[in-house]
Design a protein around this motif. Structure first.
Motif, mmCIF file in Angstrom:
data_model
loop_
_atom_site.group_PDB
_atom_site.id
_atom_site.type_symbol
_atom_site.label_atom_id
_atom_site.label_comp_id
_atom_site.label_asym_id
_atom_site.label_seq_id
_atom_site.Cartn_x
_atom_site.Cartn_y
_atom_site.Cartn_z
ATOM 1 N N ASN A 17 -26.604 7.428 45.838
ATOM 2 C CA ASN A 17 -27.091 8.566 46.641
ATOM 3 C C ASN A 17 -27.524 8.182 48.054
ATOM 4 O O ASN A 17 -28.300 8.898 48.681
ATOM 5 C CB ASN A 17 -28.256 9.279 45.937
ATOM 6 N N TRP A 18 -27.029 7.052 48.580
ATOM 7 C CA TRP A 18 -27.397 6.659 49.944
ATOM 8 C C TRP A 18 -26.571 7.473 50.935
ATOM 9 O O TRP A 18 -25.344 7.418 50.937
ATOM 10 C CB TRP A 18 -27.127 5.160 50.141
ATOM 11 N N ASP A 19 -27.231 8.232 51.777
ATOM 12 C CA ASP A 19 -26.564 8.938 52.875
ATOM 13 C C ASP A 19 -27.076 8.368 54.193
ATOM 14 O O ASP A 19 -28.265 8.099 54.327
ATOM 15 C CB ASP A 19 -26.894 10.435 52.847
ATOM 16 N N GLY A 20 -26.195 8.216 55.152
ATOM 17 C CA GLY A 20 -26.643 7.716 56.447
ATOM 18 C C GLY A 20 -25.473 7.145 57.232
ATOM 19 O O GLY A 20 -24.312 7.516 57.013
ATOM 20 N N LEU B 247 -22.805 0.493 48.917
ATOM 21 C CA LEU B 247 -23.208 1.719 48.226
ATOM 22 C C LEU B 247 -23.375 1.498 46.725
ATOM 23 O O LEU B 247 -24.115 2.240 46.059
ATOM 24 C CB LEU B 247 -22.176 2.833 48.483
ATOM 25 N N CYS C 212 -21.858 -7.867 50.366
ATOM 26 C CA CYS C 212 -21.234 -6.538 50.261
ATOM 27 C C CYS C 212 -19.748 -6.650 49.957
ATOM 28 O O CYS C 212 -19.197 -5.879 49.159
ATOM 29 C CB CYS C 212 -21.462 -5.749 51.548
ATOM 30 N N ARG D 34 -26.832 1.177 45.855
ATOM 31 C CA ARG D 34 -27.685 2.201 46.478
ATOM 32 C C ARG D 34 -27.141 3.590 46.169
ATOM 33 O O ARG D 34 -26.587 4.271 47.043
ATOM 34 C CB ARG D 34 -27.739 1.998 47.994
ATOM 35 N N GLU E 66 -31.967 -0.895 58.301
ATOM 36 C CA GLU E 66 -31.893 -1.762 57.120
ATOM 37 C C GLU E 66 -30.718 -2.717 57.337
ATOM 38 O O GLU E 66 -29.716 -2.328 57.931
ATOM 39 C CB GLU E 66 -31.637 -0.857 55.909
ATOM 40 N N ALA F 22 -28.004 1.549 58.428
ATOM 41 C CA ALA F 22 -27.886 0.207 57.842
ATOM 42 C C ALA F 22 -26.890 -0.605 58.652
ATOM 43 O O ALA F 22 -25.911 -0.067 59.171
ATOM 44 C CB ALA F 22 -27.417 0.294 56.392
ATOM 45 N N ARG G 273 -30.613 7.737 59.176
ATOM 46 C CA ARG G 273 -30.855 6.586 58.308
ATOM 47 C C ARG G 273 -29.745 5.591 58.595
ATOM 48 O O ARG G 273 -28.562 5.942 58.598
ATOM 49 C CB ARG G 273 -30.796 7.039 56.854
ATOM 50 N N SER H 263 -21.708 10.139 53.534
ATOM 51 C CA SER H 263 -22.440 11.244 52.908
ATOM 52 C C SER H 263 -21.851 11.509 51.536
ATOM 53 O O SER H 263 -20.619 11.564 51.390
ATOM 54 C CB SER H 263 -22.357 12.502 53.783
#
Lengths: 297, 297
Positions: B134-137, B129, B281, B132, B274, B251, B249, B152
């Motif tokens: 604002n990545w939600d999924g 994160l 990470c 990235r 993705e 990953a 979405r 979220s």
């Protein structure tokens, strides 16, 4: 003490023998020299260790069923293809045995599509049917590799194998769950877990690690985890076999404790269940198999 | 060669360390002294074995994630409860260390209902994160114990653990299937088996022994059995996680080969996927965790 004939149940991990007169057991013995622990040239020695005291001057019939008839066994007893009677052919004579025995191995059954095999259960099924003429229905034989067998007009029509017992042993003894699965048993936990997987089989994969997490976070008792693990796995087996047991005449052939567990699970689903003792069925089946060898002798 | 700080991924079976300057790896090492193989008073020695050459006169920050923070680990780093950010609290300082290091362990996450836990994946999620905003999924982290994580607004909302990798290892290496599961891989067999279990999850229990029977009766190649076993188990995982991945979405954070296998399975179901490298990470997450220790120092 001489025996008239000798019954042998020779599985992957155990060897059990009975000295017989007709259908009566006069003595018995066992060892852990299962098929997987015995080299090809050691089968006879492993057997004689147990039965030596039962032998006399005249050759005695030895009738064996189970994995002893596999390719890596004492003698390969080629599978019979279903649909067929549970013991449709004469047991295979083991060549070059000690002069005091005439040894035979009962062939297993195979199914082409979907591919499946059994060795040993066919003998139990034959023994079960021997005392129940015209019995049609479905037989469940729970164990390391549970079998579900559709029987009609004296023939095995189809069957499926489930690795339920082996999965339970692997998960409770050799996975991360071994830290959380204890001894003991909780009946309500078993029934709830079984019903949960039966109604939502797609959730099985999500349930298993929960047994570990419930221990870490809530200190859940190991007896509950044990019953839940069994319930999840038996529930998955019953979900897969629903067409076998739903609305069918149903019998379970197995050891007392495990048979009761399966019967309990099936009864909660409204199934009518008859149970039969696996050893009694094995001996009745081996007696039939012996008679086959004498008809052709 | 001194390092500015040292990143440590300390799982159940492996210990991996990186000498870091900022976010740049300048050296790395590993051993098999995972948490399960090290007694409580041996953690520091197991670590120093690998990092001794990177230490200087000034104390160096050592930031560790993974099972090293379990109750049986180097220091217990109590779980944070979701919903929360993946690394919501300052890593726990290990007391009484060698004067050349200041060691910290990143706490894992717990979920009360259904009960679940993670240690190590929270750091990978934080690192993912970090680049990235604002990545939600939903993030899938495949492995011995796969995790599916709903993210979220920068928080882990919920997650589930699947014993898919451990089941594969047990069944392919320690069950009757070990005789039939070989090396190699058959992509079409994997996809078919995966789709079969995904659409009929209740049949999983019926499929497994079929791998053995297909070998015995048809001489099925071991590479096909290997791909089918993987397909059945990943199919079961995807059946259980359908609400996680359907229309979301998505990953995958993992090692290259396994990530590709999961991505292939999900793409056949129309999911957009993705992928991110798990080591990258982990290192990005440990850098964030280190910054947390410096804010409060």
């Amino acid at each position: 003490m001489n025996s008239e004939w000798i019954a042998v149940d020779w599985g992957t991990s155990h060897l059990r023998v009975w000295a017989m007169r007709g259908d009566t057991v006069v003595d018995q013995a066992q060892s852990d020299k299962g098929m997987a622990r015995v080299d090809r040239d050691e089968f006879q020695a492993a057997l004689l260790e147990l039965i030596e005291g039962w032998l006399g001057a005249e050759p005695v019939d030895v009738i064996a069923c189970g994995m002893v008839g596999a390719r890596q066994g004492w003698v390969e007893a080629p599978y019979s293809a279903v649909p067929c009677a549970p013991t449709p052919v004469t047991p295979i004579r083991v060549p070059n045995t000690d002069a005091r025995i005439r040894a035979f191995v009962v062939p297993g059954l195979k199914q082409t599509s979907p591919p499946d095999v059994m060795r040993g259960e066919e003998t139990q099924i034959a023994g079960f049917l021997a005392s129940r003429p015209n019995w049609d229905g479905v037989i469940c034989l729970p164990g390391t590799h549970s079998k579900w067998v559709q029987v009609s007009a004296g023939e095995v029509v189809s069957f499926r194998t489930f690795m339920t017992g082996e999965m339970f042993n692997l998960l409770s003894g050799h996975s991360v769950l071994k830290h959380s699965v204890g001894t003991g048993w909780d009946d309500a936990a078993f029934v709830d877990a079984m019903a949960d997987t039966l109604s939502k089989p797609e959730q099985l994969a999500a349930r298993l690690f929960g047994l570990r997490a419930a221990d870490l976070l809530q200190g859940q008792d190991g007896s509950i985890a044990r019953a839940q693990l069994s319930g999840f796995l038996i529930g998955a087996e019953l979900a897969a076999t629903r067409p076998y047991w739903l609305g069918q005449r149903l019998a379970i052939i197995g050891a007392t404790g495990l048979s009761e567990t399966y019967a309990k699970a099936l009864k909660t689903q409204g199934a009518f269940v008859e149970t039969a003792d696996s050893t009694e069925c094995t001996l009745a089946g081996l007696l039939l198999a012996r008679n086959l060898t004498r008809q052709t002798a």
